[in-house]
Design a protein around this motif. Structure first.
Motif, PDB file in Angstrom:
ATOM      1  N   THR A   7       0.799  -1.214   0.000  1.00 16.99           N
ATOM      2  CA  THR A   7       0.000   0.000   0.000  1.00 16.99           C
ATOM      3  C   THR A   7       0.836   1.271   0.000  1.00 16.99           C
ATOM      4  N   VAL A   8       0.126   2.374  -0.199  1.00 17.59           N
ATOM      5  CA  VAL A   8       0.717   3.716  -0.128  1.00 17.59           C
ATOM      6  C   VAL A   8      -0.177   4.563   0.774  1.00 17.59           C
ATOM      7  N   LEU A   9       0.445   5.263   1.716  1.00 18.48           N
ATOM      8  CA  LEU A   9      -0.247   6.191   2.594  1.00 18.48           C
ATOM      9  C   LEU A   9       0.189   7.597   2.214  1.00 18.48           C
ATOM     10  N   GLU A  10      -0.765   8.484   2.003  1.00 16.84           N
ATOM     11  CA  GLU A  10      -0.428   9.869   1.693  1.00 16.84           C
ATOM     12  C   GLU A  10      -1.561  10.769   2.147  1.00 16.84           C
ATOM     13  N   GLY A  11      -1.247  12.043   2.252  1.00 13.94           N
ATOM     14  CA  GLY A  11      -2.270  12.962   2.701  1.00 13.94           C
ATOM     15  C   GLY A  11      -1.848  14.402   2.587  1.00 13.94           C
ATOM     16  N   THR A  12      -2.740  15.278   2.995  1.00 14.89           N
ATOM     17  CA  THR A  12      -2.535  16.708   2.894  1.00 14.89           C
ATOM     18  C   THR A  12      -1.276  17.155   3.622  1.00 14.89           C
ATOM     19  N   ARG A  13      -1.060  16.619   4.814  1.00 11.07           N
ATOM     20  CA  ARG A  13       0.050  17.095   5.643  1.00 11.07           C
ATOM     21  C   ARG A  13       1.023  16.000   6.049  1.00 11.07           C
ATOM     22  N   ILE A  14       1.032  14.923   5.276  1.00 11.07           N
ATOM     23  CA  ILE A  14       1.965  13.833   5.584  1.00 11.07           C
ATOM     24  C   ILE A  14       2.743  13.456   4.335  1.00 11.07           C
ATOM     25  N   ARG A  15       3.916  12.943   4.553  1.00  7.69           N
ATOM     26  CA  ARG A  15       4.779  12.494   3.453  1.00  7.69           C
ATOM     27  C   ARG A  15       4.270  11.146   2.931  1.00  7.69           C
ATOM     28  N   GLN A  24       2.215   4.385  11.732  1.00  6.72           N
ATOM     29  CA  GLN A  24       2.137   5.465  10.744  1.00  6.72           C
ATOM     30  C   GLN A  24       0.689   5.724  10.324  1.00  6.72           C
ATOM     31  N   VAL A  25      -0.071   4.656  10.168  1.00  6.66           N
ATOM     32  CA  VAL A  25      -1.483   4.804   9.821  1.00  6.66           C
ATOM     33  C   VAL A  25      -2.221   5.474  10.979  1.00  6.66           C
ATOM     34  N   GLU A  26      -1.962   5.024  12.182  1.00 10.38           N
ATOM     35  CA  GLU A  26      -2.608   5.605  13.360  1.00 10.38           C
ATOM     36  C   GLU A  26      -2.293   7.099  13.478  1.00 10.38           C
ATOM     37  N   VAL A  39      -5.204   9.261   2.536  1.00 11.64           N
ATOM     38  CA  VAL A  39      -5.601   8.186   1.628  1.00 11.64           C
ATOM     39  C   VAL A  39      -4.654   7.007   1.828  1.00 11.64           C
ATOM     40  N   LEU A  40      -5.223   5.831   1.902  1.00 12.87           N
ATOM     41  CA  LEU A  40      -4.459   4.584   1.946  1.00 12.87           C
ATOM     42  C   LEU A  40      -4.927   3.776   0.743  1.00 12.87           C
ATOM     43  N   SER A  41      -4.013   3.549  -0.203  1.00 12.92           N
ATOM     44  CA  SER A  41      -4.411   2.906  -1.457  1.00 12.92           C
ATOM     45  C   SER A  41      -3.536   1.698  -1.761  1.00 12.92           C
ATOM     46  N   GLU A  42      -4.061   0.864  -2.651  1.00  7.38           N
ATOM     47  CA  GLU A  42      -3.274  -0.246  -3.180  1.00  7.38           C
ATOM     48  C   GLU A  42      -2.099   0.348  -3.946  1.00  7.38           C
ATOM     49  N   TYR A  43      -0.945  -0.245  -3.856  1.00 12.44           N
ATOM     50  CA  TYR A  43       0.262   0.297  -4.474  1.00 12.44           C
ATOM     51  C   TYR A  43       0.139   0.435  -5.992  1.00 12.44           C
ATOM     52  N   HIS A  44      -0.399  -0.569  -6.654  1.00 18.37           N
ATOM     53  CA  HIS A  44      -0.483  -0.556  -8.121  1.00 18.37           C
ATOM     54  C   HIS A  44      -1.909  -0.348  -8.619  1.00 18.37           C
ATOM     55  N   ASP A  45      -2.806   0.163  -7.748  1.00 20.91           N
ATOM     56  CA  ASP A  45      -4.197   0.332  -8.150  1.00 20.91           C
ATOM     57  C   ASP A  45      -4.782   1.551  -7.444  1.00 20.91           C
ATOM     58  N   ASN A  47      -7.438   2.903  -7.858  1.00 20.82           N
ATOM     59  CA  ASN A  47      -8.885   2.815  -7.754  1.00 20.82           C
ATOM     60  C   ASN A  47      -9.356   1.938  -6.604  1.00 20.82           C
ATOM     61  N   THR A  48      -8.427   1.450  -5.802  1.00 22.02           N
ATOM     62  CA  THR A  48      -8.772   0.661  -4.628  1.00 22.02           C
ATOM     63  C   THR A  48      -8.150   1.364  -3.428  1.00 22.02           C
ATOM     64  N   TYR A  49      -9.017   1.958  -2.600  1.00 20.24           N
ATOM     65  CA  TYR A  49      -8.495   2.748  -1.493  1.00 20.24           C
ATOM     66  C   TYR A  49      -9.542   3.005  -0.422  1.00 20.24           C
ATOM     67  N   ILE A  50      -9.050   3.518   0.693  1.00 21.64           N
ATOM     68  CA  ILE A  50      -9.872   4.088   1.748  1.00 21.64           C
ATOM     69  C   ILE A  50      -9.310   5.487   1.986  1.00 21.64           C
ATOM     70  N   GLN A  51     -10.192   6.444   2.192  1.00 24.13           N
ATOM     71  CA  GLN A  51      -9.728   7.804   2.420  1.00 24.13           C
ATOM     72  C   GLN A  51     -10.644   8.510   3.410  1.00 24.13           C
ATOM     73  N   VAL A  52     -10.091   9.507   4.068  1.00 26.70           N
ATOM     74  CA  VAL A  52     -10.878  10.311   4.989  1.00 26.70           C
ATOM     75  C   VAL A  52     -10.511  11.776   4.804  1.00 26.70           C
ATOM     76  N   TRP A  53     -11.517  12.605   4.955  1.00 26.38           N
ATOM     77  CA  TRP A  53     -11.341  14.048   4.933  1.00 26.38           C
ATOM     78  C   TRP A  53     -12.036  14.586   6.169  1.00 26.38           C
ATOM     79  N   GLN A  54     -11.324  15.381   6.971  1.00 24.35           N
ATOM     80  CA  GLN A  54     -11.996  16.018   8.090  1.00 24.35           C
ATOM     81  C   GLN A  54     -12.577  17.329   7.577  1.00 24.35           C
ATOM     82  N   ARG A  55     -13.888  17.392   7.590  1.00 25.47           N
ATOM     83  CA  ARG A  55     -14.598  18.531   7.026  1.00 25.47           C
ATOM     84  C   ARG A  55     -14.450  19.772   7.920  1.00 25.47           C
TER      85      ARG A  55
END
Length: 110
Positions: A7-15, A24-26, A39-45, A47-55
């Motif tokens: 997987t790949v973890l990325e976000g607005t304020r994280i590397r 790291q996920v926590e 966003v936590l996504s499949e490395y080679h896909d 279109n397969t992921y879980i993501q969160v946005w704090q509104r």
């Protein structure tokens, strides 16, 4: 629980991190600032992921996509702990991780 996926973890304020560990996920989810996302996504896909946005109102908009636009879902929660549990369960490919939420399909948006 199975060995976690590639997987790949990325976000607005994280590397961007490949194959993040549980800590790291926590940290990414539990320290999420308003109007930021993770966003936590499949490395080679991308279109397969879980993501969160704090509104701006402080609620967490949690989404997951299982490959195609027809499999894109959203829910809203007040609980960062529930979001963290969902990210962890998704990472470890647990079968019943979606059951803690009421999901709405948002495939019509894509």
């Amino acid at each position: 629980m199975t060995e976690h996926r590639h997987t790949v973890l990325e976000g607005t304020r994280i590397r961007r991190t490949t194959n993040p560990d549980a800590g790291q996920v926590e940290a990414a989810v539990l320290t999420l600032a308003r109007e930021s996302s993770v966003v936590l996504s499949e490395y080679h896909d991308d279109n397969t992921y879980i993501q969160v946005w704090q509104r701006p109102d402080g609620l967490y908009q949690l989404e997951h996509r299982a490959g195609s636009p027809l499999e894109h879902f959203r829910t809203i929660t007040v609980s960062a702990d529930k979001v963290h549990a969902a990210f962890t369960a998704w990472l470890h490919e647990e079968d019943d991780w979606t059951g803690a939420f009421t999901w709405k399909t948002i495939s019509e948006l894509f």
